[in-house]
Design an enzyme around this catalytic site. Structure first.
Site, PDB file in Angstrom:
ATOM      1  N   LYS A 180     -53.915 -45.463   4.146  1.00 34.41           N
ATOM      2  CA  LYS A 180     -52.624 -45.719   3.499  1.00 34.41           C
ATOM      3  C   LYS A 180     -52.486 -44.667   2.403  1.00 34.41           C
ATOM      4  CE  LYS A 180     -51.597 -48.590   0.121  1.00 34.41           C
ATOM      5  NZ  LYS A 180     -50.890 -47.603  -0.725  1.00 34.41           N
ATOM      6  N   GLU A 256     -64.405 -44.717  -5.350  1.00 36.21           N
ATOM      7  CA  GLU A 256     -64.356 -43.625  -6.336  1.00 36.21           C
ATOM      8  C   GLU A 256     -63.346 -44.064  -7.380  1.00 36.21           C
ATOM      9  OE1 GLU A 256     -66.388 -41.318  -6.338  1.00 36.21           O
ATOM     10  OE2 GLU A 256     -67.046 -41.115  -4.270  1.00 36.21           O
ATOM     11  N   CYS A 290     -59.739 -37.830 -12.089  1.00 38.26           N
ATOM     12  CA  CYS A 290     -60.675 -38.825 -12.622  1.00 38.26           C
ATOM     13  C   CYS A 290     -61.917 -38.162 -13.215  1.00 38.26           C
ATOM     14  CB  CYS A 290     -61.039 -39.851 -11.563  1.00 38.26           C
ATOM     15  SG  CYS A 290     -61.634 -39.093 -10.070  1.00 38.26           S
ATOM     16  N   GLU A 387     -58.898 -44.120 -19.973  1.00 36.94           N
ATOM     17  CA  GLU A 387     -58.699 -42.884 -19.206  1.00 36.94           C
ATOM     18  C   GLU A 387     -57.282 -42.382 -19.488  1.00 36.94           C
ATOM     19  OE1 GLU A 387     -59.241 -43.475 -14.989  1.00 36.94           O
ATOM     20  OE2 GLU A 387     -59.942 -41.419 -14.743  1.00 36.94           O
TER      21      GLU A 387
HETATM   22  C1  SIN Z   1     -60.038 -37.356  -8.389  1.00 29.44           C
HETATM   23  O1  SIN Z   1     -59.416 -37.207  -9.412  1.00 29.44           O
HETATM   24  O2  SIN Z   1     -60.051 -38.459  -7.824  1.00 29.44           O
HETATM   25  C2  SIN Z   1     -60.793 -36.220  -7.704  1.00 29.44           C
HETATM   26  C3  SIN Z   1     -61.037 -35.064  -8.546  1.00 29.44           C
HETATM   27  C4  SIN Z   1     -61.784 -33.965  -7.846  1.00 29.44           C
HETATM   28  O3  SIN Z   1     -61.999 -34.018  -6.637  1.00 29.44           O
HETATM   29  O4  SIN Z   1     -62.166 -33.017  -8.524  1.00 29.44           O
END
Ligand code: SIN
Length: 486
Positions: A180, A256, A290, A387
């Site tokens: 999705k 993740e 992230c 974050e």
């Molecule tokens: C993400 O922000 O989920 C991935 C970042 C990355 O692959 O460097």
């Protein structure tokens, strides 16, 4: 500027069992965050469509997993080649829907394709084991098999690479796949499906869903008993809900989730290099990754110097629409994101932080946020605890190595961390003490297909990329062979 996009790659409905689903009663409107212009209306899929995708993936599984690894690898390699052949067109679509600068978008297309190339190669290296047995009449053999149907939910910040980094190991291992895509950025996902079809990936093996109401479709992907494994990239908050849903059928999961990356600069660091590291790890994708630096910890002797050098570099950043020449920072994804980042900044300032640069309104458009450096930040402020997902670098002073480690680890999440020092002993001590899945040492860009990407604590579980990445899509089976003695 209105950009023309490659119409052969610009799709308007979900891709299930080798078919474009076509019209629907409801639509997802995809617009350009740089100027609000509508790019495409995509038919929103229903729960039944999601169910059909899972059924199709299940039906395609026996034939796909029975093909030789070499055969699956060849198809993946063809997909990789087509993606790279279309890198410019895919980059233009990605920039239009996500906002990141075109050079960065093309970089993401290559980054995403690299996972496909890497796992095409790894498909042929899924080795088993033999183990010395307990007696002369038996043998212990370990084989590895695909887990089965894999479902996934992917985010808007990397509309291409977060899909390929899950789909490539899944398909390489012999699993079939339903994703999705994020409703903000479904066009890159659908373009990947078009190229998968052109590459000859059989129907039902790779399916893409686009929907307006995510939770109903999410339930199919996390609860249908035909799905053996679920993989998610997104916030910790949503990840916890999805994990609970997966628990009902005890699925294997890869998560993740969020980060709060510390970036530690010691007195002995090369400050030019540290600034380069902050620039890439903080301001890449306008701070919307992230693994983006969330807290800069600078040792007291170099704190002011680092802040000034960073200000100079940040002031040179060109903010604008991603398709414009030379732009380095695009817009944030939507109004909620902008409001959140603004709130964090305002709150920090009200609590005593100083805006060294940035922080002002941008005249390029509603969703632009000026790259900002904040000094006099303390660790209790929300800007240092949550974050940010935006282009603010909060600078926090520390005195000792022990204090730096303690402050960096004072977080419920543990995805990426960065440290800058020239002292080899310190590099080892601090890297080992950091409670993070990944540590950049004198390096601000750590993501690539050859390395294991993933976190500890509430940043999730599982690893993507590298030789470890395919393991998440394999089951270990132990064969005990007896009766060997005459
Ligand atoms: C993400 O922000 O989920 C991935 C970042 C990355 O692959 O460097």
């Amino acid at each position: 500027m209105t950009v023309s996009l490659d119409s052969t790659l610009l799709k308007d409905s979900s891709y299930v069992n080798g078919q474009w689903l076509g019209d629907s009663v409801d639509f997802v409107s995809v617009s350009n965050p740089a100027n609000g212009e509508l790019i495409q209306r995509v038919a929103s899929c229903s729960m039944d469509d999601a169910q059909a995708a899972v059924d199709a993936a299940n039906a395609a599984l026996p034939a796909w997993r029975s093909r030789s690894a070499k055969d699956r690898a060849a198809l993946l390699k063809r997909w990789f080649d087509l993606i790279m052949l279309n890198q410019n067109a895919l980059g233009a679509i990605l920039t239009a829907e996500q906002g990141k600068p075109l050079a960065e978008a093309k970089g993401e297309v290559a980054y995403g394709a690299n996972y496909i190339e890497w796992f095409a190669e790894e498909a042929k290296r899924v080795y088993g084991d033999t183990i010395p047995s307990t007696g002369p009449s038996s043998r212990i053999v370990v084989i590895k098999q695909p887990v089965g149907v894999v479902s996934a939910i992917t985010p808007w910040n990397f509309p291409n690479a977060m899909i390929t980094r899950k789909a490539a190991p899944a398909l390489a291992a012999g699993c079939t796949f339903v994703v999705k895509a994020a409703k903000e950025t479904p066009l890159s996902a659908l373009a990947l499906a078009e190229l998968a079809e052109q590459a000859g990936i059989p129907k039902g093996v790779f399916n893409v869903l686009v929907c307006k109401q995510s939770s109903a479709v999410g339930k199919v992907l996390t609860q249908d008993p035909q799905v053996a494994k679920f993989s998610f990239t997104g916030s910790t908050e949503v990840g916890k809900i999805l994990l609970q849903q997966c628990a009902t059928t005890v699925k294997k999961t890869s998560m993740e989730l969020g980060g709060n990356a510390p970036f530690i600069v010691f007195n002995d660091a090369d400050l030019d290099e540290a600034v380069k590291g902050i620039m890439i790890s903080k301001y890449r994708n306008a701070g919307q990754t992230c693994v983006c630096t969330n807290r800069v910890f600078a040792q007291s002797e170099i704190y002011d110097d680092l802040a000034q050098r960073l200000k100079i570099a940040v002031d040179l950043l060109k903010v604008g629409a991603g398709h414009d020449e030379g732009v380095e920072i695009g817009p944030l994804i939507n109004a909620d994101a902008k409001t959140f980042v603004q709130e964090l900044l305002d709150e920090a300032v009200a609590e005593g932080a100083t805006v060294l640069t940035g922080g002002n309104e941008q005249d390029q458009g509603d969703l632009f946020f000026q790259p900002t450096v904040l000094t006099n930040v303390s660790t209790h402020m929300r800007v240092a605890r949550e974050e940010i997902f935006g282009p603010i670098a909060p600078l926090i002073k520390f005195e000792t190595e022990e204090q730096a480690i303690q402050l960096a680890n004072d977080s419920t999440v543990g995805l990426a961390a960065y440290m800058y020092s020239r002292d080899i002993g310190r590099v080892w001590r601090v890297s080992e003490a950091l409670e993070y899945g990944m540590v950049g040492i004198n390096e601000g860009l750590i993501s690539n297909e050859m390395a294991p990407f993933g976190g500890v604590k509430e940043s999730g579980m599982g690893r993507e990329g590298s030789k470890y990445g395919i393991e998440d899509y394999l089951e270990i089976k132990y064969l005990c062979m007896g009766g060997i003695d005459k």
